[in-house]
Write a protein that holds these residues in place. Structure first.
Motif, PDB file in Angstrom:
ATOM      1  N   ARG A 243      10.438  -2.509   4.958  1.00 41.21           N
ATOM      2  CA  ARG A 243       9.277  -2.778   4.092  1.00 41.21           C
ATOM      3  C   ARG A 243       8.595  -1.484   3.669  1.00 41.21           C
ATOM      4  O   ARG A 243       8.190  -1.323   2.509  1.00 41.21           O
ATOM      5  N   ILE A 244       8.444  -0.551   4.608  1.00 42.48           N
ATOM      6  CA  ILE A 244       7.826   0.741   4.289  1.00 42.48           C
ATOM      7  C   ILE A 244       8.669   1.481   3.252  1.00 42.48           C
ATOM      8  O   ILE A 244       8.151   1.995   2.259  1.00 42.48           O
ATOM      9  N   LEU A 245       9.961   1.497   3.482  1.00 38.74           N
ATOM     10  CA  LEU A 245      10.859   2.187   2.555  1.00 38.74           C
ATOM     11  C   LEU A 245      10.791   1.575   1.160  1.00 38.74           C
ATOM     12  O   LEU A 245      10.715   2.300   0.158  1.00 38.74           O
ATOM     13  N   LEU A 246      10.777   0.260   1.065  1.00 40.22           N
ATOM     14  CA  LEU A 246      10.706  -0.412  -0.236  1.00 40.22           C
ATOM     15  C   LEU A 246       9.369  -0.143  -0.927  1.00 40.22           C
ATOM     16  O   LEU A 246       9.327   0.052  -2.141  1.00 40.22           O
ATOM     17  N   TYR A 247       8.285  -0.109  -0.156  1.00 37.12           N
ATOM     18  CA  TYR A 247       6.984   0.200  -0.754  1.00 37.12           C
ATOM     19  C   TYR A 247       6.967   1.626  -1.303  1.00 37.12           C
ATOM     20  O   TYR A 247       6.541   1.854  -2.448  1.00 37.12           O
ATOM     21  N   LEU A 248       7.458   2.585  -0.515  1.00 42.71           N
ATOM     22  CA  LEU A 248       7.480   3.969  -0.987  1.00 42.71           C
ATOM     23  C   LEU A 248       8.409   4.131  -2.189  1.00 42.71           C
ATOM     24  O   LEU A 248       8.167   4.974  -3.057  1.00 42.71           O
ATOM     25  N   TYR A 249       9.437   3.301  -2.251  1.00 42.07           N
ATOM     26  CA  TYR A 249      10.327   3.314  -3.427  1.00 42.07           C
ATOM     27  C   TYR A 249       9.573   2.834  -4.665  1.00 42.07           C
ATOM     28  O   TYR A 249       9.731   3.389  -5.748  1.00 42.07           O
ATOM     29  N   GLU A 250       8.739   1.816  -4.487  1.00 39.42           N
ATOM     30  CA  GLU A 250       7.967   1.278  -5.611  1.00 39.42           C
ATOM     31  C   GLU A 250       6.994   2.302  -6.195  1.00 39.42           C
ATOM     32  O   GLU A 250       6.743   2.297  -7.396  1.00 39.42           O
ATOM     33  N   ILE A 251       6.444   3.156  -5.350  1.00 36.55           N
ATOM     34  CA  ILE A 251       5.454   4.129  -5.832  1.00 36.55           C
ATOM     35  C   ILE A 251       6.052   5.514  -6.056  1.00 36.55           C
ATOM     36  O   ILE A 251       5.334   6.449  -6.397  1.00 36.55           O
ATOM     37  N   TYR A 252       7.381   5.660  -5.821  1.00 36.71           N
ATOM     38  CA  TYR A 252       8.058   6.946  -5.977  1.00 36.71           C
ATOM     39  C   TYR A 252       7.805   7.542  -7.362  1.00 36.71           C
ATOM     40  O   TYR A 252       7.860   6.798  -8.331  1.00 36.71           O
TER      41      TYR A 252
ATOM     42  N   ALA B 106       2.996  10.028  -3.292  1.00 36.30           N
ATOM     43  CA  ALA B 106       2.837   9.962  -1.838  1.00 36.30           C
ATOM     44  C   ALA B 106       1.598   9.132  -1.534  1.00 36.30           C
ATOM     45  O   ALA B 106       0.724   8.964  -2.397  1.00 36.30           O
ATOM     46  N   THR B 107       1.529   8.604  -0.334  1.00 30.81           N
ATOM     47  CA  THR B 107       0.338   7.861   0.068  1.00 30.81           C
ATOM     48  C   THR B 107       0.082   8.081   1.558  1.00 30.81           C
ATOM     49  O   THR B 107       0.903   8.658   2.257  1.00 30.81           O
ATOM     50  N   TYR B 108      -1.049   7.612   2.029  1.00 28.77           N
ATOM     51  CA  TYR B 108      -1.435   7.856   3.405  1.00 28.77           C
ATOM     52  C   TYR B 108      -1.135   6.643   4.276  1.00 28.77           C
ATOM     53  O   TYR B 108      -0.904   5.536   3.777  1.00 28.77           O
ATOM     54  N   LEU B 109      -1.128   6.897   5.581  1.00 30.53           N
ATOM     55  CA  LEU B 109      -0.681   5.914   6.566  1.00 30.53           C
ATOM     56  C   LEU B 109      -1.421   4.583   6.483  1.00 30.53           C
ATOM     57  O   LEU B 109      -0.789   3.515   6.469  1.00 30.53           O
ATOM     58  N   SER B 110      -2.742   4.606   6.389  1.00 31.77           N
ATOM     59  CA  SER B 110      -3.505   3.352   6.361  1.00 31.77           C
ATOM     60  C   SER B 110      -3.196   2.522   5.124  1.00 31.77           C
ATOM     61  O   SER B 110      -3.162   1.297   5.178  1.00 31.77           O
ATOM     62  N   GLU B 111      -2.950   3.181   4.006  1.00 34.59           N
ATOM     63  CA  GLU B 111      -2.590   2.468   2.780  1.00 34.59           C
ATOM     64  C   GLU B 111      -1.230   1.777   2.942  1.00 34.59           C
ATOM     65  O   GLU B 111      -1.063   0.619   2.546  1.00 34.59           O
ATOM     66  N   ILE B 112      -0.286   2.482   3.531  1.00 34.43           N
ATOM     67  CA  ILE B 112       1.024   1.871   3.780  1.00 34.43           C
ATOM     68  C   ILE B 112       0.864   0.652   4.685  1.00 34.43           C
ATOM     69  O   ILE B 112       1.419  -0.416   4.416  1.00 34.43           O
ATOM     70  N   ALA B 113       0.081   0.808   5.767  1.00 36.38           N
ATOM     71  CA  ALA B 113      -0.135  -0.294   6.708  1.00 36.38           C
ATOM     72  C   ALA B 113      -0.747  -1.505   6.011  1.00 36.38           C
ATOM     73  O   ALA B 113      -0.338  -2.646   6.244  1.00 36.38           O
ATOM     74  N   ARG B 114      -1.708  -1.262   5.132  1.00 39.04           N
ATOM     75  CA  ARG B 114      -2.376  -2.348   4.413  1.00 39.04           C
ATOM     76  C   ARG B 114      -1.385  -3.076   3.490  1.00 39.04           C
ATOM     77  O   ARG B 114      -1.339  -4.303   3.465  1.00 39.04           O
ATOM     78  N   VAL B 115      -0.568  -2.329   2.790  1.00 41.94           N
ATOM     79  CA  VAL B 115       0.363  -2.940   1.830  1.00 41.94           C
ATOM     80  C   VAL B 115       1.478  -3.709   2.539  1.00 41.94           C
ATOM     81  O   VAL B 115       1.829  -4.810   2.117  1.00 41.94           O
ATOM     82  N   VAL B 116       2.020  -3.155   3.605  1.00 37.12           N
ATOM     83  CA  VAL B 116       3.141  -3.826   4.287  1.00 37.12           C
ATOM     84  C   VAL B 116       2.656  -4.855   5.296  1.00 37.12           C
ATOM     85  O   VAL B 116       3.470  -5.577   5.880  1.00 37.12           O
ATOM     86  N   GLY B 117       1.326  -4.931   5.522  1.00 38.41           N
ATOM     87  CA  GLY B 117       0.776  -5.951   6.403  1.00 38.41           C
ATOM     88  C   GLY B 117       1.058  -5.712   7.869  1.00 38.41           C
ATOM     89  O   GLY B 117       1.415  -6.640   8.599  1.00 38.41           O
TER      90      GLY B 117
END
Length: 108
Positions: free
Chosen positions: A21-30, A33-44
């Motif tokens: 999920r993290i990898l797919l999210y970072l692919y979407e925004i490639y 870059a983003t910060y840890l809390s934002e990733i956590a919020r998006v991937v749930g």
């Protein structure tokens, strides 16, 4: 040219839904870059679990299977803050996984 995925990378991604999920999210925004809390919020997920998936976390998460260790994600430090961005290799792996999954769906 066909990219080759290290079998350890495939194994790591197949063993963790959160890493995928993290990898797919970072692919979407490639290439952003983003910060840890934002990733956590998006991937749930909890930020500590996301940190474990990104860089490893003691005994709970194997650092050798982490996204940063595998070269899929890079850690960028800017003004004392850490951000995470998909690497070019990570982008190729996500694109191969999308093809790989559509190929195997034919047999299911």
């Amino acid at each position: 040219m066909v990219a080759v995925i290290d079998p350890h990378v495939l194994r790591s991604l197949h063993r963790s839904e959160l890493r995928r999920r993290i990898l797919l999210y970072l692919y979407e925004i490639y290439p952003s870059a983003t910060y840890l809390s934002e990733i956590a919020r998006v991937v749930g997920s909890d930020p500590s679990n996301v940190r474990g998936a990104l860089v490893g976390l003691g005994n709970r998460y194997n650092g050798e299977s982490s996204l940063v260790y595998l070269g899929l994600v890079e850690e960028v430090v800017n003004n004392g803050f850490k951000y995470y961005r998909l690497t070019e290799y990570g982008k190729k792996v996500v694109e191969m996984l999308k093809d790989y999954q559509s190929y195997y769906r034919k047999f299911m």
